[in-house]
Design a protein around this motif. Structure first.
Motif, short mmCIF file in Angstrom:
data_model
loop_
_atom_site.label_atom_id
_atom_site.label_comp_id
_atom_site.label_asym_id
_atom_site.label_seq_id
_atom_site.Cartn_x
_atom_site.Cartn_y
_atom_site.Cartn_z
N GLY B 63 32.23 36.68 62.06
CA GLY B 63 31.88 35.55 62.23
C GLY B 63 31.56 34.79 60.93
O GLY B 63 30.77 33.61 60.73
N THR B 64 32.09 35.24 59.68
CA THR B 64 31.54 34.89 58.47
C THR B 64 32.96 34.62 57.44
O THR B 64 33.80 35.71 57.26
CB THR B 64 30.90 35.76 57.59
N LEU B 65 33.13 33.69 56.74
CA LEU B 65 33.96 33.62 55.77
C LEU B 65 33.41 33.48 54.44
O LEU B 65 32.24 33.22 54.32
CB LEU B 65 34.98 32.16 55.74
N ALA B 66 34.08 34.46 53.42
CA ALA B 66 33.54 34.31 52.05
C ALA B 66 34.21 33.44 51.24
O ALA B 66 35.17 33.04 51.22
CB ALA B 66 33.72 35.74 51.60
N LEU B 67 33.48 32.94 50.21
CA LEU B 67 33.85 32.25 49.23
C LEU B 67 33.51 32.83 47.86
O LEU B 67 32.47 32.95 47.56
CB LEU B 67 33.22 30.69 49.27
N LEU B 68 34.66 33.11 47.05
CA LEU B 68 34.44 33.67 45.69
C LEU B 68 34.53 32.45 44.62
O LEU B 68 35.74 31.90 44.46
CB LEU B 68 35.49 34.66 45.51
N LEU B 69 33.37 32.34 44.07
CA LEU B 69 33.58 31.30 42.96
C LEU B 69 33.68 31.98 41.63
O LEU B 69 32.92 32.92 40.98
CB LEU B 69 32.35 30.58 42.90
N PHE B 70 34.74 31.60 40.95
CA PHE B 70 34.74 32.09 39.65
C PHE B 70 34.45 30.95 38.61
O PHE B 70 34.95 30.14 38.28
CB PHE B 70 36.51 32.32 39.43
N GLU B 71 33.11 31.53 37.92
CA GLU B 71 32.38 30.57 36.92
C GLU B 71 31.60 31.66 36.36
O GLU B 71 31.02 32.39 37.20
CB GLU B 71 31.90 29.37 37.58
N ASP B 72 31.29 31.29 35.22
CA ASP B 72 30.27 32.35 34.43
C ASP B 72 28.84 31.70 34.90
O ASP B 72 28.28 30.66 34.42
CB ASP B 72 30.42 31.97 33.10
N PRO B 73 28.26 32.50 35.91
CA PRO B 73 26.78 32.14 36.24
C PRO B 73 25.74 32.19 34.81
O PRO B 73 24.65 31.90 35.28
CB PRO B 73 26.49 33.17 37.33
N THR B 74 25.97 32.94 33.97
CA THR B 74 25.05 32.99 32.98
C THR B 74 25.24 31.71 32.07
O THR B 74 24.77 31.81 30.75
CB THR B 74 25.32 34.36 32.10
N ALA B 75 26.24 30.78 31.95
CA ALA B 75 26.52 29.47 31.38
C ALA B 75 24.99 29.09 31.02
O ALA B 75 24.20 28.82 31.87
CB ALA B 75 27.57 28.76 31.79
N ASP B 76 24.84 28.55 29.89
CA ASP B 76 23.84 27.66 29.38
C ASP B 76 23.45 26.69 30.44
O ASP B 76 22.49 26.40 30.79
CB ASP B 76 23.79 27.12 28.12
N ASP B 77 24.65 25.86 30.59
CA ASP B 77 24.51 24.58 31.35
C ASP B 77 24.47 25.18 32.90
O ASP B 77 25.22 25.73 33.51
CB ASP B 77 25.82 23.90 31.39
N ILE B 126 38.45 35.54 52.68
CA ILE B 126 38.19 35.00 51.69
C ILE B 126 38.78 33.52 51.14
O ILE B 126 40.10 33.68 51.00
CB ILE B 126 38.34 36.03 50.34
N ILE B 127 37.99 32.84 50.72
CA ILE B 127 38.49 31.61 49.70
C ILE B 127 38.22 31.89 48.31
O ILE B 127 36.97 32.22 47.90
CB ILE B 127 37.82 30.31 50.24
N LEU B 128 39.39 31.61 47.55
CA LEU B 128 38.99 31.72 46.00
C LEU B 128 39.06 30.34 45.44
O LEU B 128 39.96 29.67 45.67
CB LEU B 128 40.27 32.67 45.41
N LEU B 129 37.90 30.22 44.69
CA LEU B 129 37.87 28.84 44.03
C LEU B 129 37.29 28.94 42.55
O LEU B 129 36.36 29.73 42.38
CB LEU B 129 36.94 28.21 45.01
N GLY B 130 37.99 28.20 41.64
CA GLY B 130 37.27 28.24 40.35
C GLY B 130 38.34 27.80 39.23
O GLY B 130 39.42 28.25 39.29
N TYR B 131 37.64 27.56 38.19
CA TYR B 131 38.47 27.22 37.01
C TYR B 131 38.31 28.73 36.58
O TYR B 131 37.80 29.73 36.79
CB TYR B 131 37.83 26.30 35.94
N GLY B 132 38.97 28.97 35.32
CA GLY B 132 39.04 30.24 34.56
C GLY B 132 40.49 30.74 34.48
O GLY B 132 41.35 29.85 35.05
N ASP B 133 40.85 31.37 33.63
CA ASP B 133 42.08 31.67 33.27
C ASP B 133 42.99 32.62 34.39
O ASP B 133 42.44 33.70 34.48
CB ASP B 133 41.82 32.54 31.90
#
Lengths: 348, 348
Positions: B63-77, B126-133
């Motif tokens: 009953g769950t969908l996953a969303l993978l976010l590609f972004e650096d969570p350690t970024a300063d901003d 899974i849904i994949l979402l994000g900037y990144g190379d």
């Protein structure tokens, strides 16, 4: 490397996630034989000792925190309130940095949502977030706490609340706005927003504002308070229209949220009333667009980054059976042009 | 009531969630005896028949969908990109309306994230979402698809891509902006943003822009393209500074995202270059603050509500083994004052 090696060190060395390392060291078939071999080699290389107790404990955990959002997902307006969206982002990030996934569940207040989290192991703990009538879900909150679910709520501190809550100091924020508007020379300061115990956060903002005006010797005029139970531009627009229909003079508007303030500014513009020259306007939240408005909006900053981190860290304490206390985070007045009508306007 | 009663009807009648109804009808001990009794009574009242096959099938589901976010969570901003935040909100809402929870996981591109979802039953897809190379994670995407995980990616359509993707028509958006700027009389149109196959979405925007200029007989000047691999205000500010240092004349700036455009507009203001009188500016995304900028920003609307719904609906099709095709969603040019320098300026 300082100190004992951890599963995170192995994850870093092998380029897999910490949960994959845990699984591999438990010989889980979910990890490929080759990856398990690489992880065992890295563990050996780092002289890593499996802590059996910790490992058992960890394997009972989901590695997931849940976020229950109380908002009507069927609302016409398809966009989540920007303040909540910002909290959502900050909680997601805080979870990521602490190695947790976040399970988000929209819930209708009327549903029996607490039952979904009783012993399901879906999540190790729950964060509750949302506007909505607090009194309408208080009984479910009591059941949630009674069933032993670890939870923490974002919101106002209330008498006899059953749970741990963390919120921002809405009372202090209301005081800060009222003090600032008095300093600008305003005396007839309208409040747009619900002011009842059903919406405790708005009510605290109202109470801080009202106490400050009364201390300054101003008699409160009930005609200057207009309900806007929803935090939307449209509710703000309508509230300002209602205020104008009452035909009572006012020289400032304190909106209980930035969205309400944006709607009110739109209504003022439609009536050719100049902000800040004729009416000063202030909001609450400091949503990202507040500084880009024309004029930029005076508001109260709720630090959503700190809020997300504090919610997650306190929930993790609860999960580890460490003591946690209900408390408030400080807010900060952000003065911009929308409230500074003692200053010469740009075009003069 | 029309048609056969469903578990949702029972949920509605009893005021519990559909998952609680499912659990109760399977006599799960997770539901209290009293609630089970209420649900059985409602089922009888509605003449509800348990579909054994559907029930078995459903109980295998999370009953769950996953969303993978590609972004650096350690970024300063500390703030998530507003476009992603808007997508996050829209995907969360779309899941809620379809009775699914959403599991959000921030992932570093370098990690072995695909392994976390192999057969773990954490999520049905899974849904994949994000900037990144893109090229940096293509091999992991291939493994994810090979292991049979249902997934759908937000992004550009690419030759030989291993997965199903849905994105917006970035090429068409680049064409629309370039056509509009040409109509405004611009001839030296700079592009701020990475233009390589590592960042396929930005590259498509660049390609649509370049093709339109070439069709208009304009020779591309490489000095007018400046990289800004990150989609941040700071990257936009720096890119505009680099452009100015090259001392090549330009009469318009097409920024690959609104955040880059906001940074560029700040840099132009710092150099006393007037927008739109001296330089027209356009962005991409139509983030919520774009219409509040001064001047309001011309941009390309990516409909995040439609995007979220389309991603979720197509993933649910994949989960039901129904055919799904990679496709692009249309975009819409939104013309505001930042690009209209053929028009008299407000203060003239």
């Amino acid at each position: 490397m300082k100190g004992k090696a951890t599963s995170f060190d192995i994850a870093h060395l092998t380029g897999v996630s910490q949960s994959t390392v845990s699984r591999a060291l438990r010989d889980s078939p979910l990890v490929s034989e080759e990856t398990r071999r690489r992880i065992r080699e890295a563990a050996e290389q780092l002289n890593y000792k499996v802590d059996k107790n910790a490992s058992n404990l960890r394997s009972q955990h989901s590695g997931t925190l849940a976020l229950l959002l109380f908002e009507d997902p069927t609302a016409d307006d398809s966009h989540i309130n920007p303040f909540f969206l910002s909290m959502l982002g900050s909680i997601t990030r805080a979870c990521a940095l602490r190695g947790y996934d976040l399970l988000i569940s929209f819930q209708q207040l009327s549903y029996d949502w607490h039952a979904d989290y009783a012993d399901t192991k879906k999540a190790d703990g729950i964060i509750l977030l949302g506007y909505g009538d607090y009194l309408a879900y208080l009984d479910k909150l009591q059941k949630l706490v009674a069933q032993g679910t670890r939870s923490i709520r974002w919101g106002a501190v209330l008498p006899d609340q059953p749970d741990v809550s963390i919120g921002c100091d809405n009372y202090q924020g209301g005081q800060a706005i009222a003090t600032h508007l008095l300093e600008q020379g305003c005396r007839r300061i309208a409040f747009l927003g619900d002011a009842s115990s059903h919406y405790p956060e708005f009510f605290e903002r109202y109470r801080g504002y009202a106490a400050t005006l009364q201390q300054a010797g101003i008699t409160m005029d009930p005609a200057l308070q207009v309900d806007a139970a929803e935090s939307t531009e449209q509710a703000g627009y309508n509230a300002l229209e209602t205020l104008l229909e009452r035909a009572e003079p006012f020289d400032a508007v304190f909106a209980a949220s930035d969205l309400i303030a944006i709607g009110a500014m739109r209504a003022l513009a439609d009536h050719n009333i100049k902000v800040p020259e004729q009416v000063a306007v202030a909001g609450f939240d400091d949503i990202p667009m507040a500084r880009f408005l024309n004029p930029p909006l005076t508001t109260v900053l709720q630090d959503t980054k700190l809020a997300g981190e504090t919610l997650v860290d306190n929930l993790l304490c609860l999960i580890r059976n460490e003591p946690v206390e209900t408390h408030l985070l400080p807010v900060k007045l952000v003065v911009r042009r929308s409230s500074q009508f003692s200053q010469p306007a740009d075009h003069v």
